[in-house]
Design an enzyme around this catalytic site. Structure first.
Site, PDB file in Angstrom:
ATOM      1  N   ASP A 125       0.828  -1.129   0.113  1.00  0.00           N
ATOM      2  CA  ASP A 125       0.063  -0.057   0.016  1.00  0.00           C
ATOM      3  C   ASP A 125       0.905   1.344   0.006  1.00  0.00           C
ATOM      4  OD1 ASP A 125      -2.386   1.434   0.004  1.00  0.00           O
ATOM      5  OD2 ASP A 125      -2.614   1.482   2.248  1.00  0.00           O
ATOM      6  N   TYR A 127       1.238   5.904  -0.473  1.00  0.00           N
ATOM      7  CA  TYR A 127       0.640   7.027   0.342  1.00  0.00           C
ATOM      8  C   TYR A 127       0.816   8.162  -0.514  1.00  0.00           C
ATOM      9  CZ  TYR A 127       0.883   9.638   4.558  1.00  0.00           C
ATOM     10  OH  TYR A 127       0.431  10.697   5.642  1.00  0.00           O
ATOM     11  N   HIS A 132      -3.913  14.029   0.846  1.00  0.00           N
ATOM     12  CA  HIS A 132      -4.131  13.153   2.157  1.00  0.00           C
ATOM     13  C   HIS A 132      -2.957  13.230   2.980  1.00  0.00           C
ATOM     14  CE1 HIS A 132      -4.910   9.900   4.422  1.00  0.00           C
ATOM     15  NE2 HIS A 132      -3.871   9.268   4.085  1.00  0.00           N
ATOM     16  N   ARG A 141       1.876  15.420  12.918  1.00  0.00           N
ATOM     17  CA  ARG A 141       3.068  16.105  13.377  1.00  0.00           C
ATOM     18  C   ARG A 141       3.187  17.671  13.138  1.00  0.00           C
ATOM     19  NH1 ARG A 141       3.923  11.811  10.174  1.00  0.00           N
ATOM     20  NH2 ARG A 141       3.705  12.818   8.234  1.00  0.00           N
ATOM     21  N   GLU A 198      -9.924   4.272   3.885  1.00  0.00           N
ATOM     22  CA  GLU A 198      -9.249   5.040   2.966  1.00  0.00           C
ATOM     23  C   GLU A 198      -9.641   4.759   1.680  1.00  0.00           C
ATOM     24  OE1 GLU A 198      -5.169   4.280   3.773  1.00  0.00           O
ATOM     25  OE2 GLU A 198      -5.193   5.949   5.645  1.00  0.00           O
ATOM     26  N   GLU A 200      -9.086   4.312  -1.981  1.00  0.00           N
ATOM     27  CA  GLU A 200      -7.920   4.302  -2.748  1.00  0.00           C
ATOM     28  C   GLU A 200      -8.400   3.546  -4.153  1.00  0.00           C
ATOM     29  OE1 GLU A 200      -4.385   2.620  -0.796  1.00  0.00           O
ATOM     30  OE2 GLU A 200      -5.112   3.003   1.088  1.00  0.00           O
ATOM     31  N   ASP A 230      -9.017   0.760   2.217  1.00  0.00           N
ATOM     32  CA  ASP A 230      -7.970   0.316   3.159  1.00  0.00           C
ATOM     33  C   ASP A 230      -8.381   0.646   4.657  1.00  0.00           C
ATOM     34  OD1 ASP A 230      -5.567   0.069   4.573  1.00  0.00           O
ATOM     35  OD2 ASP A 230      -4.766   1.639   3.971  1.00  0.00           O
ATOM     36  N   ARG A 234      -7.054   4.161  13.329  1.00  0.00           N
ATOM     37  CA  ARG A 234      -6.154   5.211  13.631  1.00  0.00           C
ATOM     38  C   ARG A 234      -5.561   5.447  14.859  1.00  0.00           C
ATOM     39  NH1 ARG A 234      -5.357   6.276   8.578  1.00  0.00           N
ATOM     40  NH2 ARG A 234      -7.343   6.886   7.479  1.00  0.00           N
ATOM     41  N   GLN A 237      -2.796   2.873  14.940  1.00  0.00           N
ATOM     42  CA  GLN A 237      -1.860   3.260  14.151  1.00  0.00           C
ATOM     43  C   GLN A 237      -0.875   4.646  14.707  1.00  0.00           C
ATOM     44  OE1 GLN A 237      -3.501   5.023  10.604  1.00  0.00           O
ATOM     45  NE2 GLN A 237      -1.586   5.795   9.661  1.00  0.00           N
ATOM     46  N   TYR A 241       3.051   3.614  14.795  1.00  0.00           N
ATOM     47  CA  TYR A 241       3.527   3.959  13.729  1.00  0.00           C
ATOM     48  C   TYR A 241       4.967   4.349  13.433  1.00  0.00           C
ATOM     49  CZ  TYR A 241       3.440   9.050  13.032  1.00  0.00           C
ATOM     50  OH  TYR A 241       3.769  10.376  13.449  1.00  0.00           O
ATOM     51  N   LYS A 250      -3.368  -1.815  10.034  1.00  0.00           N
ATOM     52  CA  LYS A 250      -3.816  -1.863   8.593  1.00  0.00           C
ATOM     53  C   LYS A 250      -3.874  -3.431   8.440  1.00  0.00           C
ATOM     54  CE  LYS A 250      -2.927   2.524   7.179  1.00  0.00           C
ATOM     55  NZ  LYS A 250      -3.983   3.202   6.545  1.00  0.00           N
ATOM     56  N   THR A 254      -8.782  -5.132   3.885  1.00  0.00           N
ATOM     57  CA  THR A 254      -8.929  -4.277   2.624  1.00  0.00           C
ATOM     58  C   THR A 254      -9.754  -4.804   1.899  1.00  0.00           C
ATOM     59  OG1 THR A 254      -6.351  -4.018   3.117  1.00  0.00           O
ATOM     60  CG2 THR A 254      -7.170  -3.477   1.073  1.00  0.00           C
ATOM     61  N   THR A 346      -4.411   6.924  -0.103  1.00  0.00           N
ATOM     62  CA  THR A 346      -5.833   7.663   0.079  1.00  0.00           C
ATOM     63  C   THR A 346      -5.931   8.771  -1.065  1.00  0.00           C
ATOM     64  OG1 THR A 346      -5.873   7.082   2.299  1.00  0.00           O
ATOM     65  CG2 THR A 346      -7.307   8.588   1.584  1.00  0.00           C
ATOM     66  N   GLU A 360      -9.864  12.604   7.850  1.00  0.00           N
ATOM     67  CA  GLU A 360      -9.700  14.025   7.219  1.00  0.00           C
ATOM     68  C   GLU A 360     -10.917  14.947   7.398  1.00  0.00           C
ATOM     69  OE1 GLU A 360      -7.894  11.895   3.911  1.00  0.00           O
ATOM     70  OE2 GLU A 360      -7.130  13.765   3.625  1.00  0.00           O
TER      71      GLU A 360
HETATM   72 CA    CA Z   1      -3.819   3.442   2.450  1.00  0.00          CA
END
Ligand code: CA
Length: 418
Positions: A125, A127, A132, A141, A198, A200, A230, A234, A237, A241, A250, A254, A346, A360
């Site tokens: 997968d 990104y 996104h 961050r 997500e 995708e 996906d 969260r 994650q 992560y 994840k 899927t 995404t 989001e």
């Molecule tokens: Ca994804």
């Protein structure tokens, strides 16, 4: 290109997702009988296995349709894919002399249960949606560190699990995992409370090749595309992560759409990747339009409620094409295989209404949004059904994938409770 008319009358209707221009590949069964390969045409499915047995179609090698997956056919390669598509088009075209031979092999799509169209070899997968990545980076961050420094130079990805990929219609179970929120002193094991989707596209690798390969070779190796959700936890994650990226967040599921739309069917809809801040290195350089103009939307239907469209966007928003992702994937030595699935990342557009994840849409849960039913959502509730839809619109026809659907079931009791 305009509509190619078929003697299957439902394939000529303007609202069908499966005109003769499409011919997407799936695997179906009827009333619990054997799963087998089929091609969607209007509101029918053409039973490819029975057509092959009857001798009406002749793939380049015999018995490629003995198994309930398209892998053996994909392995025949690009020339065979094109010949087969030409053959199918001739059989189904208006005025075809083969109508009487083909008609007995059509079944009603409404009676069919769909299965995984391919055996997924491995799943990666990416990104690769800039909007996104910027949104999520800002939330995780801060705005000043939103896009990691590598992001504009390489398609970032992680190796997912092929075993997590399920076909549309499969129920999804809310996962347990290790969580530690910003206000928690210690981590705890609990059901995910921030479960998400997500939006995708998935690209399916159709041939093995020498490695590494160029972007053009990668483009030629992609058999087709599916819609891909996906599912993402969260809260799992956010804790797990760093520094190696997503793992258990994840691994729940899927979901992919039941039909693979071939790269051949999408050919009239090719578009360029967006303007770039930095020139890409030679091995990743664009060499032609390799994205597609595919309108995408997401609907959320609460249990017993009515659907709300919660996002609309377009695949052409991606920063990297699947061909660039595949070329990048081959640079270090690992081989790519028939049936490898590459998630795009995404797909969000710049506007709030174009966000491809609930994370989001609700800005990390801080700004819940309202459904048609008046209910609010920040993340997926138990009983919610999420559906992704995709459409490439031609002159008087639409190419679709079938809905990519999953319903979230409540978490089970603590599997480790004594
Ligand atoms: Ca994804």
């Amino acid at each position: 290109m305009s509509l190619i008319k078929s003697w299957v009358s439902s394939a000529n209707q303007t609202d069908t997702l499966f005109p003769l221009n499409n011919l997407p590949y799936g695997v179906f069964s009827i009333g619990g009988d054997d799963a087998r390969c089929g091609v969607a045409i209007g509101d029918k499915i053409l039973d490819i296995r029975s057509l092959e047995k009857a001798g009406t179609i002749a793939p380049a090698q015999s018995a490629v349709f003995a198994e309930p997956s398209w892998n053996a056919f994909m392995a025949l390669g690009r020339v065979a894919w094109a010949e087969f598509r030409t053959q199918l088009t001739a059989l189904l075209e208006q005025g075809s002399s083969a109508q009487n031979q083909v008609e007995p092999h059509l079944v009603n799509a409404a009676d069919a249960q769909m299965h995984m169209p391919i055996k997924v070899a491995e799943y990666t997968d990416f990104y690769a949606g800039k909007h996104h990545a910027t949104n999520v980076g800002t939330m995780f961050r801060g705005a000043e560190n939103a896009l990691p420094p590598n992001w504009l130079h390489i398609p970032i990805g992680y190796n997912g699990r092929a075993s997590s990929v399920v076909v549309s219609g499969t129920d999804i179970r809310r996962p347990w995992g290790q969580l530690k929120g910003p206000n928690d002193d210690v981590p705890r094991f609990a059901p995910s409370a921030r479960f998400d989707i997500e939006l995708e596209m998935g690209a399916i690798v159709g041939t093995t090749s020498d490695i590494p390969i160029t972007v053009q070779e990668a483009y030629d190796n992609i058999f087709g595309y599916v819609l891909l959700n996906d599912w993402s936890a969260r809260d799992i994650q956010a804790w797990e992560y760093q520094p190696l990226g997503p793992f258990q967040a994840k691994s729940t599921a899927t979901t992919i759409s039941p039909w693979i739309v071939t790269a051949a069917a999408l050919e009239p809809f090719r578009t360029d990747t967006p303007k770039r801040e930095f020139e890409l290195l030679e091995h990743l350089k664009d060499c032609g339009p390799m994205l597609y103009d595919i309108e995408l939307d997401v609907t959320l239907t609460p249990k017993g409620g009515t659907p709300s469209t919660i996002a609309k966007t377009n695949y052409s928003q991606m920063y990297y094409s699947a061909a660039q992702q595949l070329a990048h994937h081959t640079t270090a030595g690992s081989r790519m295989n028939v049936g490898d699935l590459l998630g795009s990342g995404t797909i969000s557009g710049p506007k709030k209404s174009e966000h491809g994840s609930l994370l989001e849409m609700s800005w990390g849960g801080k700004e819940p949004f309202t459904l048609e039913t008046g209910e609010e959502r920040s993340f997926v509730n138990d009983g919610d059904t999420l559906a992704l839809n995709g459409a490439a619109r031609g002159d008087g026809y639409t190419i679709g994938f079938g809905s990519c659907v999953g319903t979230l079931l409540p978490a089970l009791d603590n599997p480790y409770a004594r």
